[in-house]
Design an enzyme around this catalytic site. Structure first.
Site, mmCIF file in Angstrom:
data_model
loop_
_atom_site.group_PDB
_atom_site.id
_atom_site.type_symbol
_atom_site.label_atom_id
_atom_site.label_comp_id
_atom_site.label_asym_id
_atom_site.label_seq_id
_atom_site.Cartn_x
_atom_site.Cartn_y
_atom_site.Cartn_z
ATOM 1 N N MET A 75 0.799 -1.228 0.000
ATOM 2 C CA MET A 75 0.000 0.000 0.000
ATOM 3 C C MET A 75 0.833 1.280 0.000
ATOM 4 O O MET A 75 0.303 2.372 0.176
ATOM 5 C CB MET A 75 -0.957 0.010 1.198
ATOM 6 C CG MET A 75 -1.929 -1.135 1.203
ATOM 7 S SD MET A 75 -2.867 -1.208 -0.336
ATOM 8 C CE MET A 75 -3.557 -2.832 -0.196
ATOM 9 N N CYS A 76 2.137 1.160 -0.200
ATOM 10 C CA CYS A 76 2.992 2.351 -0.274
ATOM 11 C C CYS A 76 2.903 2.973 -1.657
ATOM 12 O O CYS A 76 2.965 2.279 -2.666
ATOM 13 C CB CYS A 76 4.445 1.985 0.010
ATOM 14 S SG CYS A 76 4.782 1.715 1.734
ATOM 15 N N MET A 114 7.984 4.615 5.730
ATOM 16 C CA MET A 114 8.211 3.243 5.266
ATOM 17 C C MET A 114 9.506 3.137 4.472
ATOM 18 O O MET A 114 10.208 2.127 4.554
ATOM 19 C CB MET A 114 7.026 2.746 4.432
ATOM 20 C CG MET A 114 5.749 2.566 5.236
ATOM 21 S SD MET A 114 5.949 1.549 6.726
ATOM 22 C CE MET A 114 6.508 0.011 6.032
ATOM 23 N N ASP A 129 24.225 -10.622 5.184
ATOM 24 C CA ASP A 129 24.511 -11.398 3.974
ATOM 25 C C ASP A 129 26.002 -11.418 3.651
ATOM 26 O O ASP A 129 26.554 -12.455 3.297
ATOM 27 C CB ASP A 129 23.732 -10.835 2.786
ATOM 28 C CG ASP A 129 24.039 -11.587 1.507
ATOM 29 O OD1 ASP A 129 23.870 -12.824 1.485
ATOM 30 O OD2 ASP A 129 24.469 -10.943 0.529
#
Length: 161
Positions: A75-76, A114, A129
């Site tokens: 929803m961004c 966000m 990673d």
């Protein structure tokens, strides 16, 4: 169902319409962290990791993540970001914790919280990673919003714990 902002009359997800909102300068800063062992810490600060410069790569990953937030968070709204900065600070008082702050800014109709949270998260994940060959027991810490400014809801500053 109309009481929910992101649910339409049929009960399905929708992206809200922000076309009537005012364009304002908006900034958000988010925090994340990753705790590593001494060997990983030394590799990072000495730039001896076989995959390359860990912090530079993580910084680029965080920037890319902020720019692509709308492709992974449903929803961004896609935003034209005007600035992204990823900062690092080591805390070696009781462990080897890399604190990450991601600051994102734009002039737009919706906030960048966000994008800042996504950037901080992706930065920590990239450190993991790039160094997991040495230790898979690293811990990515809490990720949270530190500050936001601009927009109808005004400013926010997280209170210290």
């Amino acid at each position: 169902m109309s009481e929910f902002t992101h649910i339409n009359e049929q009960g399905n997800a929708k992206m809200i319409d922000v076309s009537e909102k005012e364009i304002t300068k908006r900034t958000a800063t988010a925090h994340s962290s990753i705790t590593v062992n001494q060997d990983i810490y030394q590799q990072i600060v000495d730039h001896t990791n076989k995959k390359g410069n860990v912090l530079n790569t993580a910084q680029i990953a965080g920037i890319m993540a902020a720019k692509n937030t709308s492709t992974i968070i449903p929803m961004c709204h896609p935003l034209s970001l005007t600035g992204i900065d990823i900062a690092f600070e080591w805390d070696t008082t009781s462990s080897y914790t890399l604190n990450i702050e991601a600051t994102v800014s734009t002039s737009g109709k919706t906030g960048v919280e966000m994008e800042a949270l996504t950037a901080a998260s992706a930065t920590a994940l990239t450190v993991y990673d790039m160094t997991k060959a040495l230790d898979k027991g690293m811990v990515i810490g809490e990720t949270y919003l530190l500050t936001k400014s601009g927009g109808k809801s005004g400013d926010y500053r997280r209170e210290s714990k």
